[in-house]
Design an enzyme around this catalytic site. Sequence first.
Site, short mmCIF file in Angstrom:
data_model
loop_
_atom_site.label_atom_id
_atom_site.label_comp_id
_atom_site.label_asym_id
_atom_site.label_seq_id
_atom_site.Cartn_x
_atom_site.Cartn_y
_atom_site.Cartn_z
N GLY A 19 0.84 -1.21 0.00
CA GLY A 19 0.00 0.00 0.00
C GLY A 19 0.87 1.25 0.00
O GLY A 19 1.84 1.32 0.75
N ASP A 147 0.61 1.49 8.45
CA ASP A 147 0.18 0.68 9.59
C ASP A 147 1.12 0.80 10.79
O ASP A 147 0.75 0.41 11.90
CB ASP A 147 0.06 -0.79 9.18
N TYR A 300 -8.72 5.36 1.27
CA TYR A 300 -7.48 5.85 0.63
C TYR A 300 -7.22 7.33 0.90
O TYR A 300 -6.09 7.79 0.74
CB TYR A 300 -7.52 5.61 -0.88
N GLN A 302 -7.06 8.76 3.66
CA GLN A 302 -6.15 8.94 4.80
C GLN A 302 -4.70 8.69 4.43
O GLN A 302 -3.80 9.33 4.95
CB GLN A 302 -6.57 8.05 5.97
N ARG A 303 -4.45 7.72 3.55
CA ARG A 303 -3.03 7.42 3.28
C ARG A 303 -2.48 8.20 2.09
O ARG A 303 -1.32 8.07 1.74
CB ARG A 303 -2.81 5.91 3.13
O1 F6P Z 1 -0.60 -1.10 3.45
C1 F6P Z 1 -1.39 -1.02 4.56
C2 F6P Z 1 -2.83 -0.78 4.24
O2 F6P Z 1 -3.04 0.56 3.97
C3 F6P Z 1 -3.75 -1.32 5.35
O3 F6P Z 1 -3.90 -0.51 6.45
C4 F6P Z 1 -5.03 -1.59 4.60
O4 F6P Z 1 -5.80 -2.55 5.26
C5 F6P Z 1 -4.49 -2.11 3.32
O5 F6P Z 1 -3.25 -1.50 3.11
C6 F6P Z 1 -5.34 -1.90 2.11
O6 F6P Z 1 -4.70 -2.55 1.07
P1 F6P Z 1 -5.15 -2.51 -0.44
O7 F6P Z 1 -4.95 -1.09 -0.90
O8 F6P Z 1 -4.24 -3.47 -1.15
O9 F6P Z 1 -6.58 -2.95 -0.47
#
Ligand code: F6P
Length: 424
Positions: A19, A147, A300, A302-303
């Site tokens: 991610g 995470d 997404y 948040q990140r």
């Molecule tokens: O990489 C961590 C993360 O952001 C987790 O917190 C979340 O559950 C996961 O990735 C989501 O993953 P993907 O974008 O592959 O669905």
Amino acid sequence: MKPNSRPSAGRLLYAQSGGVTAVINATAAGVIEAARARGVPVYAARSGILGALHEELIDTGKESKAAIAALRHTPGGAFGSCRYKLKSLEAHRAEYERLIEVFRAHQIRWFLYNGGNDSADTALKISQLGKSMGYDIRCIGVPKTVDNDLAVTDCCPGFGSVAKYTAVSTLEASLDVASMAETSTKVFILEVMGRHAGWIAAAAGLAGEGADAAPHLILFPERVFDEAAFLAKVKATVERVGWCTVVASEGVRDRDGRFLAEAGTRDAFGHAQLGGVAPVLAALVKQKLGYKYHWALPDYLQRSARHLASRTDADQAYAVGQAAVKYALAGMNAVMPVIVRTADAPYRWKIEPARLDKIANREKKMPKHFISRDGFAITAAARRYLAPLIRGEAAPPYDKHGLPNYVQLKNVAVTQQLASFQES
Ligand code: F6P
């Protein structure tokens, strides 16, 4: 080949994995700028390790100095990322042989893999290739994950920014709920990422301090969900404060270990796709307590929220990229640059190499003394740990239309030299 001897001239390959985060591209900038300063050409793999397997490589030498510098304030993964698990060397020798073939064809001497704990495992496996396949490759894992669950390192690049976004959003949404509570919404539920570790949920606790300040309840994956205790605390908070903010980790589980909200799909590493605990909790609140609610799932947002990045996080993300190049060119192998906290207040940190085998496939969860006795809040110790990580702003430049000036790289492909690869 001596363990710390420096391989002769060649290229460095950088790949992003798992991610992505608001600051993973700052790490890419750190890598590319450090390598350029030492005259080492950098290729990037398109979509992580898949790009290396399929010989889909990008020549970062075709990007201007300004474009690489702009990566420092651009979210997402500039070269593409993937979730792909390399099997053991015994189980899937063909994949490893292919990687070596690609490395050899493009004189890749250093491989930098930027990811979380699964990616550290991939990096570790590749670091062992040199010995078993007679090709001199040095592999460095570069930390990244919102995470914050990597072992050894004090924190993970990407986390400070998602933590800041979560704390700020909790504060802002709570001001909204408080204004309307008399006649409208009484309970607001924010769902955050974090899978098995409650670090992101914990960061919401920075929004306020004391029993009446939001968030009034935090639900951690480290604690079994207790429906009766949850409802009792929501009710007591609404009766006392007039409204209630709940922050729930997507990884909250019931007594039988089942996620409250599992989407039903699994990724290449076997991880369940999560998302949807907030509506489950909201329905419970409505059904059992009758309160009007709103819930939010920033997912997404948040990140990727680079506009609200933490300066500390952005600086650390850049620094691990620079350190990874330094370690690789010094001939190190199977290590990761980790963040070491040397003081809480004023906060100080430094970067050191740590062995990948101490990090791969391990998950660092919230320690017991970071969660309050009733299981719904963070402790003073957690606050001391978290507070410096969200400090400082690193806003991107904005254009005349009011949008952030994010860079789109040219991503010029390197000419392929090998026949295509079929995964078995
Ligand atoms: O990489 C961590 C993360 O952001 C987790 O917190 C979340 O559950 C996961 O990735 C989501 O993953 P993907 O974008 O592959 O669905």
